[in-house]
Scaffold this active site. Structure first.
Site, PDB file in Angstrom:
ATOM      1  N   ARG A 231       0.862  -1.174   0.000  1.00 51.23           N
ATOM      2  CA  ARG A 231       0.000   0.000   0.000  1.00 51.23           C
ATOM      3  C   ARG A 231       0.903   1.229   0.000  1.00 51.23           C
ATOM      4  NH1 ARG A 231      -3.498  -2.759  -1.522  1.00 51.23           N
ATOM      5  NH2 ARG A 231      -5.548  -3.154  -0.620  1.00 51.23           N
ATOM      6  N   ASP A 255       3.745  -0.025  -7.463  1.00 51.94           N
ATOM      7  CA  ASP A 255       2.397  -0.353  -7.958  1.00 51.94           C
ATOM      8  C   ASP A 255       1.341   0.420  -7.173  1.00 51.94           C
ATOM      9  OD1 ASP A 255       0.514  -1.915  -9.559  1.00 51.94           O
ATOM     10  OD2 ASP A 255       0.053  -3.011  -7.715  1.00 51.94           O
ATOM     11  N   GLU A 260      -3.936   7.395  -4.411  1.00 50.23           N
ATOM     12  CA  GLU A 260      -4.345   6.852  -5.719  1.00 50.23           C
ATOM     13  C   GLU A 260      -5.696   7.430  -6.138  1.00 50.23           C
ATOM     14  OE1 GLU A 260      -4.175   2.590  -5.382  1.00 50.23           O
ATOM     15  OE2 GLU A 260      -2.094   2.668  -4.713  1.00 50.23           O
ATOM     16  N   HIS A 278      -1.602   0.383  -9.869  1.00 50.96           N
ATOM     17  CA  HIS A 278      -2.188  -0.589  -8.934  1.00 50.96           C
ATOM     18  C   HIS A 278      -2.805  -1.772  -9.706  1.00 50.96           C
ATOM     19  CE1 HIS A 278      -4.102  -0.995  -4.686  1.00 50.96           C
ATOM     20  NE2 HIS A 278      -3.929  -2.192  -5.234  1.00 50.96           N
TER      21      HIS A 278
HETATM   22  P1  NAP Z   1      -0.791 -11.408   4.969  1.00 52.80           P
HETATM   23  O1  NAP Z   1      -0.653 -12.846   4.625  1.00 52.80           O
HETATM   24  O2  NAP Z   1      -1.709 -10.996   6.054  1.00 52.80           O
HETATM   25  O3  NAP Z   1       0.681 -10.859   5.262  1.00 52.80           O
HETATM   26  C1  NAP Z   1       0.916  -9.610   5.820  1.00 52.80           C
HETATM   27  C2  NAP Z   1       2.376  -9.537   6.256  1.00 52.80           C
HETATM   28  O4  NAP Z   1       2.626  -8.212   6.735  1.00 52.80           O
HETATM   29  C3  NAP Z   1       2.738 -10.514   7.375  1.00 52.80           C
HETATM   30  O5  NAP Z   1       3.979 -11.100   7.115  1.00 52.80           O
HETATM   31  C4  NAP Z   1       2.839  -9.591   8.595  1.00 52.80           C
HETATM   32  O6  NAP Z   1       3.725 -10.148   9.546  1.00 52.80           O
HETATM   33  C5  NAP Z   1       3.386  -8.333   7.943  1.00 52.80           C
HETATM   34  N1  NAP Z   1       3.189  -7.142   8.775  1.00 52.80           N
HETATM   35  C6  NAP Z   1       2.001  -6.641   9.214  1.00 52.80           C
HETATM   36  N2  NAP Z   1       2.244  -5.550   9.979  1.00 52.80           N
HETATM   37  C7  NAP Z   1       3.594  -5.383  10.008  1.00 52.80           C
HETATM   38  C8  NAP Z   1       4.451  -4.429  10.631  1.00 52.80           C
HETATM   39  N3  NAP Z   1       3.971  -3.432  11.379  1.00 52.80           N
HETATM   40  N4  NAP Z   1       5.778  -4.551  10.437  1.00 52.80           N
HETATM   41  C9  NAP Z   1       6.277  -5.538   9.673  1.00 52.80           C
HETATM   42  N5  NAP Z   1       5.522  -6.468   9.052  1.00 52.80           N
HETATM   43  C10 NAP Z   1       4.185  -6.380   9.228  1.00 52.80           C
HETATM   44  O7  NAP Z   1      -1.253 -10.566   3.693  1.00 52.80           O
HETATM   45  P2  NAP Z   1      -1.009 -10.871   2.143  1.00 52.80           P
HETATM   46  O8  NAP Z   1      -2.139 -11.677   1.617  1.00 52.80           O
HETATM   47  O9  NAP Z   1       0.383 -11.341   1.935  1.00 52.80           O
HETATM   48  O10 NAP Z   1      -1.198  -9.385   1.562  1.00 52.80           O
HETATM   49  C11 NAP Z   1      -0.363  -8.345   2.006  1.00 52.80           C
HETATM   50  C12 NAP Z   1      -0.870  -6.995   1.536  1.00 52.80           C
HETATM   51  O11 NAP Z   1      -0.605  -6.839   0.146  1.00 52.80           O
HETATM   52  C13 NAP Z   1      -2.386  -6.770   1.617  1.00 52.80           C
HETATM   53  O12 NAP Z   1      -2.782  -6.402   2.931  1.00 52.80           O
HETATM   54  C14 NAP Z   1      -2.601  -5.661   0.623  1.00 52.80           C
HETATM   55  O13 NAP Z   1      -2.534  -4.395   1.240  1.00 52.80           O
HETATM   56  C15 NAP Z   1      -1.431  -5.804  -0.355  1.00 52.80           C
HETATM   57  N6  NAP Z   1      -1.889  -6.193  -1.703  1.00 52.80           N
HETATM   58  C16 NAP Z   1      -1.636  -5.365  -2.738  1.00 52.80           C
HETATM   59  C17 NAP Z   1      -2.071  -5.736  -3.996  1.00 52.80           C
HETATM   60  C18 NAP Z   1      -1.818  -4.859  -5.178  1.00 52.80           C
HETATM   61  O14 NAP Z   1      -2.624  -4.882  -6.099  1.00 52.80           O
HETATM   62  N7  NAP Z   1      -0.728  -4.118  -5.195  1.00 52.80           N
HETATM   63  C19 NAP Z   1      -2.762  -6.919  -4.197  1.00 52.80           C
HETATM   64  C20 NAP Z   1      -2.989  -7.744  -3.119  1.00 52.80           C
HETATM   65  C21 NAP Z   1      -2.535  -7.372  -1.848  1.00 52.80           C
HETATM   66  P3  NAP Z   1       3.556  -9.853  11.133  1.00 52.80           P
HETATM   67  O15 NAP Z   1       2.080  -9.859  11.417  1.00 52.80           O
HETATM   68  O16 NAP Z   1       4.320 -10.940  11.812  1.00 52.80           O
HETATM   69  O17 NAP Z   1       4.180  -8.513  11.361  1.00 52.80           O
HETATM   70  C1  8YV Z   2      -6.995  -4.876  -6.016  1.00 45.67           C
HETATM   71  C2  8YV Z   2      -5.617  -5.122  -3.844  1.00 45.67           C
HETATM   72  O1  8YV Z   2      -6.469  -3.873  -6.811  1.00 45.67           O
HETATM   73  O2  8YV Z   2      -6.411  -7.191  -3.035  1.00 45.67           O
HETATM   74  C3  8YV Z   2      -5.976  -6.065  -2.750  1.00 45.67           C
HETATM   75  O3  8YV Z   2      -5.807  -5.699  -1.576  1.00 45.67           O
HETATM   76  O4  8YV Z   2      -5.092  -4.089  -3.591  1.00 45.67           O
HETATM   77  C4  8YV Z   2      -5.860  -5.496  -5.271  1.00 45.67           C
HETATM   78  O5  8YV Z   2      -5.986  -6.856  -5.456  1.00 45.67           O
HETATM   79  C5  8YV Z   2      -8.141  -4.421  -5.229  1.00 45.67           C
HETATM   80  O6  8YV Z   2      -8.765  -5.459  -4.577  1.00 45.67           O
HETATM   81  C6  8YV Z   2      -9.201  -3.728  -6.035  1.00 45.67           C
HETATM   82  O7  8YV Z   2      -9.993  -3.038  -5.165  1.00 45.67           O
END
Ligand code: NAP
Ligand code: 8YV
Length: 314
Positions: A231, A255, A260, A278
């Protein structure tokens, strides 16, 4: 009786069509006067759909007295107060795992692009500069040091990808994980100091706001690259721009952004930055899987009283 479903997110048209065939669906933004619509009809909605980027405000949740379930398109939960909804007994569904591959692929795409200057080289060729000049050398990716900020579902998928590039991996999270082959680093600045590439894939929200600050960027240093697929809020964007402008880091692949879809002009002017709108989960296959999970979460909730993917209690 057909279940009344309120949509407040930005969802794919095919998902909306499918939801509309099964539920009495209202998209709030389509109403001429959304506030008046809620005043007249808020009491009949038992279900709500949204998307991760939009979320839902606690004020709106409070206005829906019969709400039993929220189904969100995406895995990020930073745009809603999950604890507040759950305290009211509302089930919260989301779409984890099905997007891990695509987000990991884009993280690696950004990493290779910024390290080898692919986007910049494309601009160089299109501008007709090849006959007159030589494109600058890039940074080798294979065998480099990869620092992961976050090692959850997507982080682990990115780390696995890196093994094909024979990269050395370490990671920073609040809690070390057992059973992983990669070393945990409790201090983010130390991870940044060690890494050639720092990839950010933590959750968003207040707990990670500006986790990557100027001290972390200075530790990453003039030969280091930052990749952010988490994010925009996780990185101090002002500090990042300053570090890029003064070459205190080598480059960035982004990304996600603080505000945004607005990307600071200062980032657009830099050639050592790759900017994406994104799109990490944005493939036909993954968006279909996410849409299916949004639908299936609702179906499972109303048929069996459970969600296929329930958001964890914060
Ligand atoms: P997840 O399995 O819940 O993993 C989150 C990770 O963040 C865990 O390793 C957690 O470890 C770590 N974390 C949380 N707070 C932290 C802190 N203060 N300091 C250091 N590490 C921390 O989630 P995921 O499914 O991998 O997804 C992660 C994130 O990717 C989503 O929440 C979303 O915002 C983002 N995302 C972006 C896109 C995109 O389109 N760009 C798409 C999908 C997801 P600990 O809890 O041990 O700290
Ligand atoms: C999408 C994301 O762009 O899953 C997330 O957290 O940031 C992305 O997969 C989003 O879900 C669209 O709203």
């Amino acid at each position: 009786m057909t279940i009344a479903l309120l949509n407040v997110g930005k969802l794919p048209p095919a998902l909306l069509a499918r939801l509309g065939q099964t539920y009495a669906l209202t998209t709030l933004a389509d109403e001429a006067d959304p506030a008046q619509f809620l005043a007249d009809h808020a009491g009949r909605f038992t279900a709500l759909v949204t998307s991760a980027a939009v979320g839902v405000s606690s004020a709106l949740v409070e206005r829906l007295p019969q709400l039993k379930v929220i189904s969100s398109f995406g895995v990020g939960l930073d745009k809603m107060d999950v604890a507040h909804a759950q305290a009211r007994g509302i089930a919260v569904g989301y779409t984890p795992d099905v997007l891990n591959d695509c987000v990991a692929d884009i993280a690696f795409g950004l990493l290779i692009d910024v390290a080898r200057g692919m986007g910049a080289a494309d601009r160089f060729v299109r501008a007709g500069r090849w006959p007159q000049s030589v494109f600058p050398l890039g940074r080798k990716v294979s065998g480099a040091r990869l620092g992961m900020v976050g090692m959850g579902r997507i982080g682990r998928t990115i780390a696995k990808r890196s093994q094909g590039f024979e990269m050395d991996v370490r990671y920073h999270t609040r809690t070390p994980l057992s059973g992983l082959p990669w070393q945990h680093e409790p201090a983010l600045t130390e991870l940044a100091r060690w890494a050639d590439f720092l990839v950010v894939i933590t959750a968003g929200g207040a707990g990670t706001r500006h986790l990557v600050n100027s001290a972390v960027l200075d530790a990453l240093g003039p030969d280091g690259f930052l990749i952010n697929v988490a994010r925009g809020s996780v990185v101090d964007e002002t500090a990042l721009i300053a570090a890029l402008q003064t070459q205190r880091i080598a480059g960035a692949g982004l990304d996600v952004f603080a505000d945004e879809p607005h990307v600071p002009q200062a980032l657009m002017q830099l050639d050592n930055v790759v900017l994406l709108p994104h799109i990490a989960s944005a493939t036909r296959e993954t968006r279909q899987a996410m849409a299916d999970r949004v639908f299936d979460n609702l179906q499972a909730f109303f048929a069996e009283g459970r969600l296929l993917s329930a958001a964890p209690a914060p």
